[in-house]
Every structure is written in C-alpha cells, then in structure tokens.
Design an enzyme around this catalytic site. Sequence first.
Site: not given
Lengths: 553, 172
Positions: B136-138
Amino acid sequence: MSGQSTYQPQNAVLRWIERRLPIGGLIHSSFVAYPTPRNLNYWWTFGGILSIMLVVQLVTGIVLAMHYTPHVDHAFNSVEHIMRDVNYGWLLRYLHANGASMFFLAAYIHMLRGMYYGSYKEPREVLWILGVILLLLMIMTGFMGYVLPWGQMSFWAATVITNLFSAIPVVGEAVVSWLWGGYAVGNPTLNRFYSLHYLLPFVIVGVVVLHVWALHVVGQNNPTGVEPQSDKDTVAFTPYATIKDAFGLMVFMILLAWFVFYVPNYLGHPDNSIPANPAVTPTHIVPEWYYLPFYAILRAIPNKLGGVVALAASIVVLAFLPWLDTSRVRSGRYRPLFRQFFWVFVLVCIGLGWLGSKPAEGGYVIAARVLTAYYFIHFLIILPLLGVFETTKPVPSSISADVLKGKGTMAAILLALGLVTLLGTSSPTVAADADTPPMNKWSFAGPFGKFDRGQLQRGFKVYREVCESCHGIQLLSFRNLSEPGGPGFLLVTPGIRPSWSASGDQKRITTPVQALASGADHLVIGRPVTRAADPLAVLARIDREIAVAETQQ
Amino acid sequence: MSSAEPTRRDFLYIATASVGAVGAAAAVVPLIAQMNPDASTIAAGAPIEVDLAPITEGQVIKVFWRGKPIFISHRSKKEIDEARAVNVASLPDPESDDKRVKAGHEQWQVLIGICTHLGCIPIAHQGDYNGYFCPCHGSQYDTSGRIRRGPAPNNLPVPPYEFVSNSKIRIG
C-alpha cells in the site's frame, strides 16, 4: 425569511391555509420574490445543481436500499443482483455511483467559486462554515457508501480509513475496535456503515436547510463583491435565477448522463469487482478521485500521526478562511495578486490529486510534500499577508454601475480549463490497463423490450436441473436464461435419432439436422451409433446429412 | 435580599440540571457501548492451535485469528542470522530479535500480518530486507518483522502465543 411577505393568494382555499400555516408566503418570499443580484454568472448555478444532485442521490439510494443486503456474505452478490436482475438496477446503481462523483465535482466548483469571489467574508462566515460542515458530511457519507459493495477496494478502503484513528495516542486502538465492532473490519462494520450511510444524507439535508436559511438572511454574494444597494441591483429569483439555474442544471445533467450511459465504470476501480478478501491487499489501493488530494496529503507526511493530523487540518483550515483572508476587498476580480495565487492554488490541488493516484515512492513523495506545504502556506501565510501588501483595483460603486460598463470573462474560461484538466487526470489507474473487456451483449430489446416469460422459466428449469449440479446459481443474469440455450451455455441435446434409424424407446426424438437447426451445440447420439454394425459408417452418414443441410441453408 | 446571594431556588435549578445531565450521560452509555465487539465476536476470538509440522523451512503460512492474518514463518539459518546481525539501536522501533521469538524456537517467527501503518497485509519474502513488504505505502520489514523503512511507525506485533509441544503452538 426576508421580512413580512407581501404574498396574497387569490384562491380562497390557499388564503384559508395561509392564515393558519404561511407556507405559501415562505416559498414565495424565498424562491419567487427573493431578490438576487442581477450580475450572477453561471458559477452561481452550482448551488442549485448541488440541491438537485442531493435529491438524485437520495432517490436512487433509497431505491437501491430496497435491493441491497448489508451482510458480508451477501453484500457483494446483492449488488451484482442489482446490476443483473433488478429492473433498471444497473441504471439506478450507475446513477448513484457516478452521481456521487458529480456531487463532489459540483461541490468543489461551488467552493472554488466562493473562494475566488470572497463569498466567505463578513457577513457570510456562518454560511461558509456550514458549507465546510457539508463537505465533511459528504466525505463521510461517500466513504461509507463506497464500502457497501464489499469488493476488494471497499474492504481495504474501510481498513485503511478506520486505521487512521489508530494514530490517536493512547486510546487509538480502543477507538478503532469500537468503530469495527470486532477485532478487524467485518460484518458489524459493514452493518453500521450501511445504517450511517442511510442516515447521513438526511443530516446533510438538515444542514442544507441551515445553509439556505443563512444564505437568505445575508443575501447572495456576486461577482463584484459589492452588496446590492437599490432595486436596480437586483432581479426577482423567479424567473431570472430559476431559469438560469435550470439551464446550468441541464448542462450538468448531460455530463452525468454521459458518464452513466457511456463510461459508467471509468471513475471506478476494477479491483472492486473482486469480492472482499481479508487475506490479500490489492497491490495498488487508491481512493475515489474526489479524495485523492487529501490522500496525497496523508501520505506526504512521513509520520503516521502527522499524516492524519495534516489530512484533518487540510479540511478544518477551510473553516477559518473568513479570518485568514485579511483583505477588505471581497471579490478576486479586483485583487490582481490574489487572483494569481488563487489559480496557483487550484493547480496545486489538481497536482495533489494526481499525486494521490500515484504510488508513494521516489519523486512522487517529494512532489507531494512540496505541494502539501504549499497548500497550507496558501491559507496560513499567503492569504493573511496579501490583505496587507496587495494594491487592489478600484471597486465599482454598485452592481448596476458595473453591469452597465461591461465585463471580462477570462476568469470563467480559466476555471473551465482547470476543471477539464481535473477530469482528464481523474482515473489514471484505469487507463493503464491495456486489456479491453468484451462488450456486454444485451439480451433484451431496448427500454420497451420484455422477457419471454415461458422461455425464461424454461431456461431456469434447465439451469436448476442441469447446470446447478456443478456450479451455484449466484452471479447469474437471470434474464439471459431466456435466450435459446442461455448465453455461453452449450446446448447438449440427448436422444438424437437419425430419421432412418429405429426410434426405439425414445419418445421425444429429433433428427441431427433438426436439432442443430434448433440451436444444439452438441448432439448425444447413443444407440443408433453404438448398436450399429458399422458405427463409423453411421457417423459418416450423419456428418454428410449435416453438411448437406448446411449447404442448403 | 440581594440578587447576588444564592437562593434555595438557585440550588434547585442546579440540582435539577445536574440530575438531568447524569441521566443523559447514563442514556448515552448503551448507545456507545453497543458498538463495541459483542459477546459472539469475543467468543469467536478464543485461542487457536496451529500444527507447525507441515511448514517447511523458508515457508511462511497465514492463519486467521480474531479476523487478523497471523504469519507463521519457518526461518532459515540465514534469515535468523540476518535478523540478529542488525545493530538494534539503529532501528526505527528498536527491539532485538530474541525478544520477538520464543527461546529455543528461534526458527519460528509468529507475527500479526497487518502493516502498522494503515492496516494492509504485507507480502512475505519481499523488499530490500528479504522480510515483508507492504504494497500500500511501501513499508519494509526485515526477517524479524521489524520496520526498517517506510511510513509504518512500529514493528509487526507479535501475538500472544505459546508452544504446547515442539511442533504445536497456541495463539491467543
């Protein structure tokens, strides 16, 4: 709402009612005789458009609720049932889903108009703050509605957004568990979101009533930002504003209709056609386009709590706009510097929206941080300072003096260009997929077509007796059952007897040629072949007959 | 009598309002409490037992406990060494690997497989640290499930569990 009404009904019955409940006078003074500035441009029609869009969302939503099931096991299939089987269900759902997008589009235009023309300034602060509250309610309602179809995007949107509350120190985890009604997003979560998604639109209606009330107390702002001074500055709401609003509404509805009928899924995400799976997160999750700028702000901050605070602050800061803008000149038309900063702000918002749709890595993160910083600098530094340092142009003495002098339309053209850009960048994730799904073949004839009832029931019987022995009846388009053999089904026809063979024990028989002419895909020819002295010769003869029949057609 | 001096009537007003406020607060309690997890949800959150025998070395399996995915990783010697070679003080959420596994069972790593950022499910054996990567956001986690890079603030939490036997654990 604007003092004593002069409304005097001619009809005796209306006069009788008016003496007991002066509702006619209220409507007359608010929506007929109500004086509106004579120089309102089309950016002022979006208030009316928003009211009608709210009605569209309420009507389609209430109807959809009659067919929807808020349960984790049934929600996804009940939405597919709406799309496939409910009469005009596809139309109602597409209107509701795209209507939400158009609702936000109209709200953003409405807000930017207010920001450009200084509609939030004294004495319209409460009117503006009510508008910010409406935006917050819309965001909450839109989010909960997006969860209801219970696809992958729905589930993970619910997970990510509810997890924002876990950033609250100390009580965060307890708050999230309370929101979920469990240890994870699950059935209690879906159920309460459904309840609130049904409730909040009516709260919105209530706040809209306050918003309109406040508007009718302070009167409408106008492109000059100068308050009306005499009757020469205003015209009656009806017919002037009514007709202008109606025209703006029609043009806007064409846009909605274009989305609904031509690209109904353009603003959606293919991942939401996969039923919710708590074990797998889609590789790239993004919210709907209208949340993207806020999502970019959330991700720009490297700290979890900081991101959530920035997200909330980006909306809350709007409520303080009346006091952050220190300029005494209301309309941006007479503020040359503000006007340039306004358009930079619009571009920054569009830029944030674009970045919100991109993965959070590398240059995207840096760009998002720069634009997030600018978003807050615009409100907290630029606007307060502009009021002090800006040299404004002379403001006209009255609305009528300005109108009789002639005016420029550059701002309108620029705003239109900005919106076109916004629409163009709204859904890049969809455009990235090269595979085009096959077109849907409709099995009924236009809006007045009807099902062949007997054929539909026959098709269902075949389905129950044959198809269902292998696979379930869910996600089935029932109307397609009335097609000969059903769509994508192969018609396997047993009991075939060539005309020259013995019919034996078979009562209902048909020849291979007749069966194929009736639509059979596979023929089951048993004993005439298996019990023949030379089965291959029999098959060859049947083949020849079929070939001859085909050449004759 | 001067108006500044409290009267018996003032006392009655305040007492009435106080009782009313207590009543309103009491009425809100069930309305708030109904949203908390109910008895059936809590009952279904009972401990579960997982047999570790079928999990081969290098494999990560996913089981569900309380609706949350639990990762059970059978770590190789190399993965354990990687997790132990790190300078703990340099980590965003400093915690040594031996605090995150049971002594004598270093090869077994049990984690709640929910990214501590915003709740997505990380993917095993991915990312720069060969541990877990959240799409999702690394956020990136190492072979001990500790946050190494990205927006997540904390390490992947270790659920309460114990070894019932050498090849079986009870989670919860």
